[in-house]
Design a protein around this motif. Structure first.
Motif, PDB file in Angstrom:
ATOM      1  N   ALA A  42       0.845  -1.204   0.000  1.00  0.00           N
ATOM      2  CA  ALA A  42       0.000   0.000   0.000  1.00  0.00           C
ATOM      3  C   ALA A  42       0.881   1.256   0.000  1.00  0.00           C
ATOM      4  CB  ALA A  42      -0.913  -0.001   1.207  1.00  0.00           C
ATOM      5  N   PRO A  43       0.546   2.261  -0.818  1.00  0.00           N
ATOM      6  CA  PRO A  43       1.392   3.460  -0.952  1.00  0.00           C
ATOM      7  C   PRO A  43       1.205   4.448   0.190  1.00  0.00           C
ATOM      8  CG  PRO A  43      -0.501   3.644  -2.393  1.00  0.00           C
ATOM      9  CD  PRO A  43      -0.593   2.285  -1.760  1.00  0.00           C
ATOM     10  N   VAL A  44       1.565   4.023   1.384  1.00  0.00           N
ATOM     11  CA  VAL A  44       1.369   4.845   2.578  1.00  0.00           C
ATOM     12  C   VAL A  44       2.112   6.177   2.448  1.00  0.00           C
ATOM     13  CG1 VAL A  44       1.793   4.980   5.059  1.00  0.00           C
ATOM     14  CG2 VAL A  44       0.982   2.831   4.032  1.00  0.00           C
ATOM     15  N   ALA A  45       3.343   6.143   1.957  1.00  0.00           N
ATOM     16  CA  ALA A  45       4.153   7.361   1.873  1.00  0.00           C
ATOM     17  C   ALA A  45       3.545   8.376   0.915  1.00  0.00           C
ATOM     18  CB  ALA A  45       5.574   7.018   1.449  1.00  0.00           C
ATOM     19  N   ALA A  46       3.006   7.898  -0.211  1.00  0.00           N
ATOM     20  CA  ALA A  46       2.414   8.814  -1.191  1.00  0.00           C
ATOM     21  C   ALA A  46       1.243   9.569  -0.592  1.00  0.00           C
ATOM     22  CB  ALA A  46       1.968   8.037  -2.433  1.00  0.00           C
ATOM     23  N   PHE A  47       0.461   8.913   0.238  1.00  0.00           N
ATOM     24  CA  PHE A  47      -0.658   9.588   0.894  1.00  0.00           C
ATOM     25  C   PHE A  47      -0.161  10.481   2.026  1.00  0.00           C
ATOM     26  CE2 PHE A  47      -3.002   6.477  -1.470  1.00  0.00           C
ATOM     27  CZ  PHE A  47      -4.244   7.058  -1.682  1.00  0.00           C
ATOM     28  N   ARG A  48       0.796   9.998   2.788  1.00  0.00           N
ATOM     29  CA  ARG A  48       1.328  10.801   3.894  1.00  0.00           C
ATOM     30  C   ARG A  48       1.923  12.106   3.379  1.00  0.00           C
ATOM     31  NH1 ARG A  48       4.694   7.235   6.033  1.00  0.00           N
ATOM     32  NH2 ARG A  48       6.450   7.985   4.791  1.00  0.00           N
ATOM     33  N   ASP A  49       2.597  12.055   2.244  1.00  0.00           N
ATOM     34  CA  ASP A  49       3.194  13.263   1.673  1.00  0.00           C
ATOM     35  C   ASP A  49       2.140  14.302   1.309  1.00  0.00           C
ATOM     36  OD1 ASP A  49       5.647  12.080   1.952  1.00  0.00           O
ATOM     37  OD2 ASP A  49       5.880  11.551  -0.166  1.00  0.00           O
ATOM     38  N   ARG A  50       0.909  13.863   1.168  1.00  0.00           N
ATOM     39  CA  ARG A  50      -0.175  14.786   0.802  1.00  0.00           C
ATOM     40  C   ARG A  50      -1.130  15.038   1.967  1.00  0.00           C
ATOM     41  NH1 ARG A  50       2.134  12.117  -3.005  1.00  0.00           N
ATOM     42  NH2 ARG A  50       2.541  13.194  -4.984  1.00  0.00           N
ATOM     43  N   GLY A  51      -0.700  14.647   3.152  1.00  0.00           N
ATOM     44  CA  GLY A  51      -1.444  14.982   4.349  1.00  0.00           C
ATOM     45  C   GLY A  51      -2.486  13.978   4.783  1.00  0.00           C
ATOM     46  N   TYR A  52      -2.389  12.738   4.282  1.00  0.00           N
ATOM     47  CA  TYR A  52      -3.381  11.720   4.598  1.00  0.00           C
ATOM     48  C   TYR A  52      -2.749  10.532   5.315  1.00  0.00           C
ATOM     49  CZ  TYR A  52      -6.560  14.018   1.293  1.00  0.00           C
ATOM     50  OH  TYR A  52      -7.364  14.923   0.648  1.00  0.00           O
ATOM     51  N   GLU A  53      -3.457  10.041   6.306  1.00  0.00           N
ATOM     52  CA  GLU A  53      -3.143   8.743   6.877  1.00  0.00           C
ATOM     53  C   GLU A  53      -3.856   7.691   6.032  1.00  0.00           C
ATOM     54  OE1 GLU A  53      -3.895   6.378  11.121  1.00  0.00           O
ATOM     55  OE2 GLU A  53      -3.789   8.579  11.080  1.00  0.00           O
ATOM     56  N   LEU A  54      -3.232   6.537   5.842  1.00  0.00           N
ATOM     57  CA  LEU A  54      -3.820   5.490   5.007  1.00  0.00           C
ATOM     58  C   LEU A  54      -3.911   4.191   5.792  1.00  0.00           C
ATOM     59  CD1 LEU A  54      -4.807   4.640   2.111  1.00  0.00           C
ATOM     60  CD2 LEU A  54      -2.464   3.833   1.727  1.00  0.00           C
ATOM     61  N   ALA A  55      -5.109   3.613   5.812  1.00  0.00           N
ATOM     62  CA  ALA A  55      -5.317   2.270   6.356  1.00  0.00           C
ATOM     63  C   ALA A  55      -5.748   1.375   5.203  1.00  0.00           C
ATOM     64  CB  ALA A  55      -6.378   2.282   7.451  1.00  0.00           C
ATOM     65  N   HIS A  56      -5.155   0.191   5.099  1.00  0.00           N
ATOM     66  CA  HIS A  56      -5.386  -0.666   3.942  1.00  0.00           C
ATOM     67  C   HIS A  56      -5.651  -2.095   4.390  1.00  0.00           C
ATOM     68  CE1 HIS A  56      -4.329  -3.124   0.383  1.00  0.00           C
ATOM     69  NE2 HIS A  56      -4.806  -2.096  -0.304  1.00  0.00           N
ATOM     70  N   HIS A  57      -6.580  -2.735   3.700  1.00  0.00           N
ATOM     71  CA  HIS A  57      -6.900  -4.145   3.946  1.00  0.00           C
ATOM     72  C   HIS A  57      -6.939  -4.839   2.594  1.00  0.00           C
ATOM     73  CE1 HIS A  57      -8.694  -7.784   5.428  1.00  0.00           C
ATOM     74  NE2 HIS A  57      -9.897  -7.536   4.917  1.00  0.00           N
ATOM     75  N   GLY A  58      -5.906  -5.617   2.294  1.00  0.00           N
ATOM     76  CA  GLY A  58      -5.822  -6.219   0.975  1.00  0.00           C
ATOM     77  C   GLY A  58      -5.279  -7.622   1.026  1.00  0.00           C
ATOM     78  N   GLU A  59      -5.312  -8.248  -0.139  1.00  0.00           N
ATOM     79  CA  GLU A  59      -4.850  -9.627  -0.260  1.00  0.00           C
ATOM     80  C   GLU A  59      -3.905  -9.827  -1.434  1.00  0.00           C
ATOM     81  OE1 GLU A  59      -8.358 -11.940  -2.396  1.00  0.00           O
ATOM     82  OE2 GLU A  59      -9.119 -10.442  -0.985  1.00  0.00           O
ATOM     83  N   GLY A  60      -3.790  -8.830  -2.324  1.00  0.00           N
ATOM     84  CA  GLY A  60      -2.875  -8.965  -3.450  1.00  0.00           C
ATOM     85  C   GLY A  60      -3.541  -8.724  -4.782  1.00  0.00           C
ATOM     86  N   ARG A  61      -3.777  -9.784  -5.534  1.00  0.00           N
ATOM     87  CA  ARG A  61      -4.205  -9.638  -6.935  1.00  0.00           C
ATOM     88  C   ARG A  61      -5.589  -9.026  -7.095  1.00  0.00           C
ATOM     89  NH1 ARG A  61      -3.770 -15.398  -9.525  1.00  0.00           N
ATOM     90  NH2 ARG A  61      -4.493 -15.976  -7.442  1.00  0.00           N
ATOM     91  N   TRP A  62      -6.507  -9.358  -6.187  1.00  0.00           N
ATOM     92  CA  TRP A  62      -7.893  -8.925  -6.356  1.00  0.00           C
ATOM     93  C   TRP A  62      -8.365  -8.149  -5.126  1.00  0.00           C
ATOM     94  CZ3 TRP A  62      -7.915 -14.627  -7.468  1.00  0.00           C
ATOM     95  CH2 TRP A  62      -7.773 -14.880  -8.826  1.00  0.00           C
TER      96      TRP A  62
END
Length: 290
Positions: A42-62
């Motif tokens: 998950a691109p946590v840094a890209a969001f943080r650089d724009r002032g957002y915290e990011l929470a992600h729940h994923g599994e990969g391909r889908w």
């Protein structure tokens, strides 16, 4: 507060588009679906650089869901509070919803927000369709057990259901397919009967406004679409919703867009000015469909 939902159709592939849209719309909270990433990617840094915290729940391909917020993200719950089950058919998607990353809830700015990505269903009465209805039953049960209609709560995402015939470009053409079948609409209606209101319809009664268009056959330019992405809110939040829009401009141009458009609401006060482009497109759409 501005809250938006967007099926980004691969956060890795659409990251430039998402970053562009964050600057364009300036949401305070963005719910995302179909990120198609593992949590570690998950691109946590890209969001943080724009002032957002990011929470992600994923599994990969889908699948994959996420919440980006300018304020703190607290009380995170994924998969209805249960661990993802090991997939019995890892090379097939949409058939094991409790083994798929499709639900994340959190508290942002005093509002409980839930990002959901309902199974597609593929073909009516198929195992995929039955899995979709089972997932809706699980969501409804979670609401009954963990939700509170007296508190500000919002469920947003790609529900893969067009609630009424006004939410599809041609009811006759869609008849008999998924997204519009009676059991799917009943399942969606069960959520509303629990105590949720379609926030977009509070401000827009007109037909012809959609959130998804197939990439093929120029369907976007002809406005052959469906309204299958929704923001559903409890009464305490419905009364605070002052504006709603579908940003069709995000479905156009480069970087390559998702096949979905963001859906946005403003709570309490109007947010950054945003023209969804519907009035400018009306004449062009009419010419293409004649």
């Amino acid at each position: 507060m501005r809250i938006a939902t967007w099926n980004v159709n691969s956060l890795r592939a659409r990251l430039d588009k998402v970053v562009w849209w964050l600057e364009r719309a300036k949401p305070d909270v963005l719910l995302m679906q179909e990120t198609k990433l593992a949590d570690a990617d998950a691109p946590v840094a890209a969001f943080r650089d724009r002032g957002y915290e990011l929470a992600h729940h994923g599994e990969g391909r889908w699948n994959g869901v996420a919440i980006a917020s300018r304020s703190r993200i607290d009380e995170v719950v994924t998969n209805f509070g249960e661990p993802l089950r090991p997939a019995k058919t890892p090379d097939t998607g949409d058939d094991e919803p409790m083994a798929e990353a499709r639900m994340m809830a959190a508290v942002c700015g005093g509002i409980r927000v839930v990002s959901v990505y309902a199974p597609n269903g593929r073909v009516v009465d198929s195992p995929f369709y039955q899995a979709k209805l089972a997932w809706y039953e699980r969501l409804a049960r979670w609401l009954r057990e963990a939700g509170d209609v007296k508190q500000p709560l919002l469920i947003g995402g790609d529900f893969n259901v067009a609630p009424t015939d006004a939410d599809v470009w041609d009811a006759a053409a869609c008849h008999g397919g998924t997204h519009v079948s009676e059991p799917e609409r009943v399942a969606f209606g069960t959520l509303c009967a629990w105590g949720l209101t379609d926030a977009y319809r509070l401000h827009h009664k007109e037909s012809g406004r959609y959130t998804w268009w197939d990439y093929r056959a120029g369907n976007f330019h002809k406005n052959f679409g469906m309204r299958i992405d929704h923001l559903l809110v409890t009464a305490p939040l419905a009364g605070r919703t002052v504006w709603a829009e579908i940003d069709r401009e995000a479905r156009k141009g480069k970087p390559v867009p998702s096949d979905h458009a963001p859906l946005v609401i403003d709570v309490d006060t109007p947010g950054h000015p945003l023209d969804g482009g519907w009035n400018d497109a009306a004449g062009r759409i009419l010419k293409r469909t004649r």
